[in-house]
Scaffold this motif. Structure first.
Motif, PDB file in Angstrom:
ATOM      1  N   MET A  76     -63.390  43.747 -69.519  1.00 54.37           N
ATOM      2  CA  MET A  76     -62.347  43.908 -68.686  1.00 54.37           C
ATOM      3  C   MET A  76     -62.365  43.877 -67.317  1.00 54.37           C
ATOM      4  SD  MET A  76     -59.074  43.604 -69.080  1.00 54.37           S
ATOM      5  CE  MET A  76     -57.358  44.280 -69.175  1.00 54.37           C
ATOM      6  N   ALA A  77     -63.411  44.697 -66.780  1.00 55.95           N
ATOM      7  CA  ALA A  77     -63.663  44.517 -65.304  1.00 55.95           C
ATOM      8  C   ALA A  77     -64.288  43.382 -65.043  1.00 55.95           C
ATOM      9  CB  ALA A  77     -64.727  45.647 -65.164  1.00 55.95           C
ATOM     10  N   ALA A  78     -64.981  42.421 -65.664  1.00 58.92           N
ATOM     11  CA  ALA A  78     -65.061  41.245 -65.262  1.00 58.92           C
ATOM     12  C   ALA A  78     -64.152  40.574 -64.856  1.00 58.92           C
ATOM     13  CB  ALA A  78     -66.447  40.528 -66.146  1.00 58.92           C
ATOM     14  N   ASP A  79     -63.205  40.548 -65.887  1.00 58.27           N
ATOM     15  CA  ASP A  79     -61.977  39.660 -66.057  1.00 58.27           C
ATOM     16  C   ASP A  79     -61.058  40.258 -64.659  1.00 58.27           C
ATOM     17  OD1 ASP A  79     -59.837  37.899 -66.893  1.00 58.27           O
ATOM     18  OD2 ASP A  79     -58.761  39.757 -67.605  1.00 58.27           O
ATOM     19  N   THR A  80     -61.066  41.378 -64.264  1.00 52.89           N
ATOM     20  CA  THR A  80     -60.206  41.984 -63.174  1.00 52.89           C
ATOM     21  C   THR A  80     -60.975  41.312 -62.006  1.00 52.89           C
ATOM     22  OG1 THR A  80     -59.694  43.954 -64.299  1.00 52.89           O
ATOM     23  CG2 THR A  80     -59.608  43.887 -61.894  1.00 52.89           C
ATOM     24  N   GLU A  81     -62.266  41.406 -61.681  1.00 53.59           N
ATOM     25  CA  GLU A  81     -63.161  40.947 -60.711  1.00 53.59           C
ATOM     26  C   GLU A  81     -63.035  39.218 -60.706  1.00 53.59           C
ATOM     27  OE1 GLU A  81     -64.789  41.147 -57.395  1.00 53.59           O
ATOM     28  OE2 GLU A  81     -64.312  42.881 -58.442  1.00 53.59           O
ATOM     29  N   SER A  82     -62.987  38.679 -61.607  1.00 52.43           N
ATOM     30  CA  SER A  82     -62.711  37.250 -61.600  1.00 52.43           C
ATOM     31  C   SER A  82     -61.110  36.990 -61.087  1.00 52.43           C
ATOM     32  CB  SER A  82     -62.771  36.494 -63.025  1.00 52.43           C
ATOM     33  OG  SER A  82     -62.448  35.413 -63.031  1.00 52.43           O
ATOM     34  N   LYS A  83     -60.232  37.858 -61.550  1.00 55.85           N
ATOM     35  CA  LYS A  83     -58.839  37.390 -60.870  1.00 55.85           C
ATOM     36  C   LYS A  83     -58.793  37.638 -59.433  1.00 55.85           C
ATOM     37  CE  LYS A  83     -56.714  37.781 -65.314  1.00 55.85           C
ATOM     38  NZ  LYS A  83     -55.693  38.744 -66.370  1.00 55.85           N
ATOM     39  N   LEU A  84     -59.323  39.042 -59.269  1.00 54.33           N
ATOM     40  CA  LEU A  84     -59.371  39.264 -57.608  1.00 54.33           C
ATOM     41  C   LEU A  84     -60.160  38.236 -56.909  1.00 54.33           C
ATOM     42  CD1 LEU A  84     -60.155  42.964 -57.822  1.00 54.33           C
ATOM     43  CD2 LEU A  84     -58.216  41.950 -56.960  1.00 54.33           C
ATOM     44  N   GLN A  85     -61.091  37.635 -57.172  1.00 53.47           N
ATOM     45  CA  GLN A  85     -61.785  36.655 -56.636  1.00 53.47           C
ATOM     46  C   GLN A  85     -61.008  35.337 -56.588  1.00 53.47           C
ATOM     47  OE1 GLN A  85     -65.723  35.886 -58.474  1.00 53.47           O
ATOM     48  NE2 GLN A  85     -66.521  37.870 -57.594  1.00 53.47           N
ATOM     49  N   GLN A  86     -60.242  35.069 -57.393  1.00 55.36           N
ATOM     50  CA  GLN A  86     -59.505  33.921 -57.263  1.00 55.36           C
ATOM     51  C   GLN A  86     -58.259  34.193 -56.423  1.00 55.36           C
ATOM     52  OE1 GLN A  86     -57.444  32.816 -61.007  1.00 55.36           O
ATOM     53  NE2 GLN A  86     -57.456  31.009 -60.441  1.00 55.36           N
ATOM     54  N   VAL A  87     -57.726  35.325 -56.642  1.00 57.73           N
ATOM     55  CA  VAL A  87     -56.492  35.503 -55.200  1.00 57.73           C
ATOM     56  C   VAL A  87     -57.402  35.483 -54.032  1.00 57.73           C
ATOM     57  CG1 VAL A  87     -54.955  37.336 -54.224  1.00 57.73           C
ATOM     58  CG2 VAL A  87     -55.394  37.259 -56.852  1.00 57.73           C
ATOM     59  N   HIS A  88     -58.279  35.933 -53.841  1.00 60.93           N
ATOM     60  CA  HIS A  88     -59.062  36.207 -52.323  1.00 60.93           C
ATOM     61  C   HIS A  88     -59.135  34.542 -51.852  1.00 60.93           C
ATOM     62  CE1 HIS A  88     -61.855  36.949 -49.280  1.00 60.93           C
ATOM     63  NE2 HIS A  88     -61.286  38.201 -49.156  1.00 60.93           N
ATOM     64  N   LYS A  89     -60.037  33.837 -52.647  1.00 63.05           N
ATOM     65  CA  LYS A  89     -60.141  32.861 -52.431  1.00 63.05           C
ATOM     66  C   LYS A  89     -58.915  31.480 -51.861  1.00 63.05           C
ATOM     67  CE  LYS A  89     -60.670  29.771 -56.476  1.00 63.05           C
ATOM     68  NZ  LYS A  89     -61.508  28.942 -57.355  1.00 63.05           N
ATOM     69  N   HIS A  90     -57.596  32.198 -52.508  1.00 66.28           N
ATOM     70  CA  HIS A  90     -56.483  31.276 -52.150  1.00 66.28           C
ATOM     71  C   HIS A  90     -55.720  31.892 -51.166  1.00 66.28           C
ATOM     72  CE1 HIS A  90     -57.361  29.526 -56.046  1.00 66.28           C
ATOM     73  NE2 HIS A  90     -56.571  28.692 -55.653  1.00 66.28           N
ATOM     74  N   ILE A  91     -56.137  32.753 -50.198  1.00 68.86           N
ATOM     75  CA  ILE A  91     -55.696  33.385 -49.084  1.00 68.86           C
ATOM     76  C   ILE A  91     -56.222  32.610 -47.990  1.00 68.86           C
ATOM     77  CG2 ILE A  91     -55.328  35.295 -47.534  1.00 68.86           C
ATOM     78  CD1 ILE A  91     -55.406  37.170 -50.333  1.00 68.86           C
ATOM     79  N   ARG A  92     -55.654  31.904 -46.803  1.00 71.84           N
ATOM     80  CA  ARG A  92     -56.104  31.329 -45.859  1.00 71.84           C
ATOM     81  C   ARG A  92     -55.887  32.031 -44.643  1.00 71.84           C
ATOM     82  NH1 ARG A  92     -53.033  25.328 -45.913  1.00 71.84           N
ATOM     83  NH2 ARG A  92     -51.433  26.756 -46.156  1.00 71.84           N
ATOM     84  N   ALA A  93     -56.847  31.889 -43.632  1.00 75.18           N
ATOM     85  CA  ALA A  93     -56.704  32.771 -42.475  1.00 75.18           C
ATOM     86  C   ALA A  93     -56.177  31.590 -41.303  1.00 75.18           C
ATOM     87  CB  ALA A  93     -58.157  33.422 -42.306  1.00 75.18           C
ATOM     88  N   PHE A  94     -55.277  31.979 -40.620  1.00 75.16           N
ATOM     89  CA  PHE A  94     -54.921  31.122 -39.387  1.00 75.16           C
ATOM     90  C   PHE A  94     -55.140  32.149 -38.122  1.00 75.16           C
ATOM     91  CE2 PHE A  94     -52.831  28.892 -42.782  1.00 75.16           C
ATOM     92  CZ  PHE A  94     -53.074  27.553 -41.951  1.00 75.16           C
ATOM     93  N   PRO A  95     -56.225  31.831 -37.321  1.00 74.71           N
ATOM     94  CA  PRO A  95     -56.354  32.468 -36.167  1.00 74.71           C
ATOM     95  C   PRO A  95     -55.404  32.012 -35.022  1.00 74.71           C
ATOM     96  CG  PRO A  95     -58.328  31.182 -36.673  1.00 74.71           C
ATOM     97  CD  PRO A  95     -57.354  30.887 -37.516  1.00 74.71           C
ATOM     98  N   ASP A  96     -55.083  33.297 -34.336  1.00 76.79           N
ATOM     99  CA  ASP A  96     -54.186  33.279 -33.184  1.00 76.79           C
ATOM    100  C   ASP A  96     -52.670  32.556 -33.605  1.00 76.79           C
ATOM    101  OD1 ASP A  96     -56.069  33.943 -31.493  1.00 76.79           O
ATOM    102  OD2 ASP A  96     -56.741  32.161 -31.267  1.00 76.79           O
ATOM    103  N   PHE A  97     -52.326  33.156 -34.751  1.00 83.99           N
ATOM    104  CA  PHE A  97     -50.838  32.828 -35.294  1.00 83.99           C
ATOM    105  C   PHE A  97     -50.181  34.166 -35.620  1.00 83.99           C
ATOM    106  CE2 PHE A  97     -47.653  31.775 -38.258  1.00 83.99           C
ATOM    107  CZ  PHE A  97     -46.709  30.904 -37.649  1.00 83.99           C
ATOM    108  N   PRO A  98     -48.895  34.519 -35.346  1.00 87.84           N
ATOM    109  CA  PRO A  98     -48.090  33.757 -34.418  1.00 87.84           C
ATOM    110  C   PRO A  98     -48.409  33.862 -32.881  1.00 87.84           C
ATOM    111  CG  PRO A  98     -47.075  35.822 -35.231  1.00 87.84           C
ATOM    112  CD  PRO A  98     -48.366  35.744 -35.875  1.00 87.84           C
ATOM    113  N   LYS A  99     -49.400  34.601 -32.779  1.00 84.56           N
ATOM    114  CA  LYS A  99     -49.594  34.586 -31.155  1.00 84.56           C
ATOM    115  C   LYS A  99     -51.146  35.066 -31.072  1.00 84.56           C
ATOM    116  CE  LYS A  99     -48.426  39.350 -30.668  1.00 84.56           C
ATOM    117  NZ  LYS A  99     -47.578  40.445 -29.890  1.00 84.56           N
TER     118      LYS A  99
END
Length: 181
Positions: A1-24
């Motif tokens: 179960m822990a491996a499944d949770t870690e896999s899901k967390l990694q999937q979420v993390h890789k789908h978050i984009r970073a935009f520097p200097d936005f909105p300021k």
């Protein structure tokens, strides 16, 4: 179960984009839009929230989502848990009688509101939003729940910006975040 949770967390993390200097300049904006675009990533978010709730909260009456991104995750989680979903909106966006609370923002003041009959005294609720930064909006929602005499079981967010210490503003309420920066 822990491996499944870690896999899901990694999937979420890789789908978050970073935009520097936005909105300021100087702000690193964390964008959740790729999560919403990918059904597997969105399912992973809801799976992780559901798992947390089922392990930590025996009785939840309502999921309360914050305007506007809490509306994206809250109804899906509420449906999984077979509970209702309630909106906390910016002032002036809800019909009928409302309860309002004013709160501070980095650049001024704002007001949040809930319909007067949305939450009954004694109901147990979980608050949900996409991001915890300084904690102002979630704090306002907690204050609204206090006015409604509801019991806040905790706050849940996809992303927590730890350096802004929003968690401290929400004490004594528990905060559960999937991804921390």
């Amino acid at each position: 179960m822990a491996a499944d949770t870690e896999s899901k967390l990694q999937q979420v993390h890789k789908h978050i984009r970073a935009f520097p200097d936005f909105p300021k300049k100087g702000i690193m904006f964390r964008d959740i839009c790729p999560i919403l675009k990918d059904p597997a990533a969105l399912t992973a978010v809801i799976d992780l929230f559901e798992d947390h709730v089922r392990k930590n909260h025996l009785q939840v009456d309502l999921i309360v989502g914050l305007d506007a991104r809490g509306f994206l995750f809250g109804p899906l989680l509420a449906q999984r848990l077979d509970v209702g979903f309630v909106l906390v909106r910016k002032k002036g966006k809800l019909p009928g009688n409302t309860v309002t609370v004013e709160y501070d923002l980095e650049y001024g003041k704002a007001e949040a509101e809930i319909q007067e009959d949305a939450v009954a005294p004694g109901q147990t609720i979980l608050l949900i939003d996409d991001l915890l930064a300084t904690g102002g909006t979630l704090y306002a929602a907690c204050e609204l729940m206090k006015k409604q005499q509801a019991e806040v079981l905790g706050c849940m967010v996809v992303i927590e910006l730890k350096e802004l210490n929003g968690r401290d503003k929400l004490k004594p309420h528990n905060v559960f975040s999937l991804v921390q920066y």
